[in-house]
Write a protein that holds these residues in place. Structure first.
Motif, PDB file in Angstrom:
ATOM      1  N   GLN A  79       0.809  -1.226   0.000  1.00  0.00           N
ATOM      2  CA  GLN A  79       0.000   0.000   0.000  1.00  0.00           C
ATOM      3  C   GLN A  79       0.835   1.266   0.000  1.00  0.00           C
ATOM      4  OE1 GLN A  79      -2.603  -0.381   3.364  1.00  0.00           O
ATOM      5  NE2 GLN A  79      -3.940  -1.861   2.343  1.00  0.00           N
ATOM      6  N   ILE A 103      -9.185  -6.080  -8.995  1.00  0.00           N
ATOM      7  CA  ILE A 103      -8.784  -6.477  -7.646  1.00  0.00           C
ATOM      8  C   ILE A 103      -7.571  -5.677  -7.183  1.00  0.00           C
ATOM      9  CG2 ILE A 103      -7.280  -8.369  -8.408  1.00  0.00           C
ATOM     10  CD1 ILE A 103      -8.107  -9.949  -6.018  1.00  0.00           C
ATOM     11  N   ALA A 104      -6.780  -5.157  -8.148  1.00  0.00           N
ATOM     12  CA  ALA A 104      -5.563  -4.440  -7.773  1.00  0.00           C
ATOM     13  C   ALA A 104      -5.843  -2.990  -7.384  1.00  0.00           C
ATOM     14  CB  ALA A 104      -4.558  -4.490  -8.924  1.00  0.00           C
ATOM     15  N   ALA A 105      -7.048  -2.510  -7.667  1.00  0.00           N
ATOM     16  CA  ALA A 105      -7.365  -1.109  -7.363  1.00  0.00           C
ATOM     17  C   ALA A 105      -7.393  -0.894  -5.854  1.00  0.00           C
ATOM     18  CB  ALA A 105      -8.710  -0.732  -7.980  1.00  0.00           C
ATOM     19  N   ARG A 106      -6.749   0.182  -5.404  1.00  0.00           N
ATOM     20  CA  ARG A 106      -6.797   0.473  -3.972  1.00  0.00           C
ATOM     21  C   ARG A 106      -7.816   1.565  -3.672  1.00  0.00           C
ATOM     22  NH1 ARG A 106      -0.585   0.442  -4.051  1.00  0.00           N
ATOM     23  NH2 ARG A 106      -0.293  -1.768  -4.397  1.00  0.00           N
TER      24      ARG A 106
END
Ligand SMILES: Nc1ncnc2c1ncn2[C@@H]1O[C@H](COP(=O)(O)OP(=O)(O)O)[C@@H](O)[C@H]1O
Ligand SMILES: [Mg+2]
Lengths: 237, 328
Positions: A79, A103-106
């Protein structure tokens, strides 16, 4: 010169009872591409995994952007702005290309904001967007694995052997993409293919038997036949 | 689902129904019983197996306590429904009391699920410890039930609207409650499927089933996903026990019975496959119902109890990865 983005200082790492890394020390300058070289089993993958807290580091320090990250949880380290493109890609084969990116989006807007940049780098992914990851070719999976690391605004990318097992034309595409993304991000690359490494890297670190044994500017390494022969066992041309 | 999957499933269901038809001497009514009772039991099984399958997929551990959550759900719903127990909610309408009982049981399952997950945290990397711990917890829960209640089976006596009303199918009478369980179970089945396929947490769960290390390398706290899955799985099992109680009552053996059958379901369906768990549960339910009838005919009750495992062995012989399992 600005401070390095990643500083690895005398780290020791163990996998179970095996002492894999010993006193590994190197810097990754902010910007550009640094390549980790070394024979099979030299400890390159373990070094990347240690940065991400996936292998337990028992002594030494790793600083990212001026902050010590040793002992932190993998997701916390990621992160902070580190993207990982592992050896063998680790694509989620049951998920579609879109889901692999989603899924990789924060943050909610990560994917919408970066998807055009990703499609520009890897036009194939646009066409394959709704396909399952497992149905992609090796080259397409490699592109997806790199793209996945580009969804959030990562500052440092750890890319492990991106050319492994790919056909020459595909390797050229991957090289072009890494070159392009390195204009805005810092890359720590593991690459066994010396030709690929010398095309891409600004700096090098050589590892041997779990230790960092040499480092410098890539252009000068290409002139230094002796080091190349000794640690990499390859001819340059 | 591929064509050969569909053929295999149709063949299995066809074989079960033909068996039920032939073994009853060609009685159409027995079809009705096998189908309705089978789907009913299959749905209850699914509610235990769903959590088992999700938890196994994500953490490679069989939660042996899953059956105990089913049992606890049944006891709570039973207790709340009937007077003279530990809990008295003071609601006169039995239908309303039932709804309250089901909600209370589900919440209790969720809370106990969180606690179990907390207990397992220190040993996540050691699969054998996880197995032993969940087994230990299931025994503690069972002994707890014995201490608070009694070892004598409780039979449900407080009926309410849909538990009394009847309908006719293929010449046989059934209570409408069976349809209620089928409808609610089906809604949950679809709901969980939507959760897995359409939401971000669902994508994370499916990805985590394959490679949880990579999921955390993307910056995702897998731990909170574990907690979520445990809570969901245990709550659904307790909910299953609660809605099973008006039929099965509350007994100290029900947890183990459903756990064993649910293990058969998830292996038969293909480990880690939600679709496989759903279809596997229905197949095991139908097979159970057919064998229950047959074992009455030939007066050999043990036949029904070994059915899930027999069916599991038969499927694994034909297809070792289970119906929907990935080759690993
Ligand atoms: N899981 C493991 N268990 C034991 N030894 C391992 C494991 N993974 C890697 N190693 C050992 O660690 C050393 C470094 O491996 P690795 O970092 O993968 O090397 P490289 O990436 O440079 O090829 C090798 O000698 C390898 O055998
Ligand atoms: Mg490697």
């Amino acid at each position: 010169m600005s401070a390095p983005l990643l500083r690895v200082r005398e780290i020791d790492a163990f996998i179970e009872q095996f002492h894999i890394l010993e006193d590994v020390t190197f810097d990754v300058p902010d910007g550009g591409i640094t390549v980790l070289l070394g024979r099979n089993g030299a400890g390159k993958t373990t070094t990347l995994r240690s940065v991400l807290g996936m292998t337990s580091v028992t002594s030494g320090d790793i600083e990212y952007n001026g902050q010590s990250i040793v002992g932190k949880k993998t997701h916390t380290i990621a992160q902070m702005g580190i993207g990982y493109v592992p050896e063998h890609r680790a694509i989620f084969s049951e998920l579609t290309v879109q889901e692999n990116l989603r899924i990789a989006a924060r943050h909610k807007d990560d994917l919408p904001r970066n998807i055009e940049m990703i499609f520009t780098l890897f036009p194939d992914l646009k066409r394959l967007y709704q396909l399952q990851g497992g149905n992609l070719s090796g080259g397409q999976q490699q592109m997806l694995a790199i793209a996945r690391a580009l969804v959030p605004d990562n500052r440092l990318l750890l890319i492990d052997e991106p050319s492994e097992g790919l056909a020459p034309v595909i390797i050229e595409q991957v090289i072009a993409a890494i070159k392009a993304l390195a204009e805005t991000k810092t890359v720590l690359l593991v690459e066994q293919n010396f030709r690929v490494a010398s095309q891409l890297a600004d700096n090098y670190v050589i590892m041997d038997h779990g230790q960092s044994v040499a480092h410098g500017v890539m252009a000068s390494l290409s002139q230094d036949d002796e080091i190349v022969q000794r640690y990499l066992g390859v001819g340059m041309h | 689902m591929t064509r050969s999957d569909a053929v295999l499933i149709t063949a299995i269901v066809g074989a079960i129904l033909s068996f039920s038809f032939i073994s009853s001497g060609g009685n159409v009514g027995s079809f009705g019983i096998t189908i309705l009772s089978g789907l009913f039991q299959g749905m209850l099984l699914f509610l235990v197996a769903a959590g088992l399958s999700l938890i196994f997929g994500l953490m490679d551990v069989l939660n042996f306590a899953q059956g105990a959550y089913f049992m606890v759900g049944a006891y709570l719903a039973y207790d709340i429904q009937h007077t003279g127990g530990l809990i008295d909610v003071g609601i006169a309408d039995p239908g309303l009391r039932f709804i309250v009982g089901v909600i209370a049981a589900t919440l209790a399952g969720a809370v106990l699920g969180v606690l179990l997950e907390l207990l397992l945290r220190p040993v996540y990397k050691r699969h054998l410890f996880l197995l032993v711990l969940t087994f230990g917890v299931s025994i503690v829960m069972l002994e707890g039930i014995k201490a608070f209640y009694s070892v004598t089976p409780y039979t449900w006596t407080e009926f309410f609207g849909i538990r009394e009303a009847q309908f006719t199918f293929l010449g046989q009478n059934f209570t409408q409650y069976r349809l209620f369980v089928l409808a609610v179970g089906f809604a949950l089945m679809v709901g969980i499927s939507l959760l897995l396929n359409r939401t971000r947490i669902g994508i994370i769960i499916r990805a985590g089933v394959q490679d949880r290390e990579m999921v955390s390398a993307l910056g995702i706290n897998v731990q909170t996903v574990f907690t979520f899955v445990f809570t969901l799985g245990c709550a659904v099992a307790a909910f299953g026990g609660a809605i099973a109680a008006p039929f099965l009552g509350a007994t100290i053996t029900m947890g183990t019975t459903y756990l064993v059958a649910a293990i058969a379901v998830i292996v038969l369906g293909g480990l880690g496959s939600y679709e496989g768990t759903a279809i596997g549960a229905m197949i095991v339910g139908l097979a159970l119902a057919a064998m229950q009838q047959f074992s009455i005919t030939i007066n050999q009750p043990v036949l029904a109890s070994i059915t899930p495992m027999m069916l599991l062995i038969a499927v694994l012989l034909i297809r070792p990865r289970g119906l929907f399992g990935q080759e690993r």
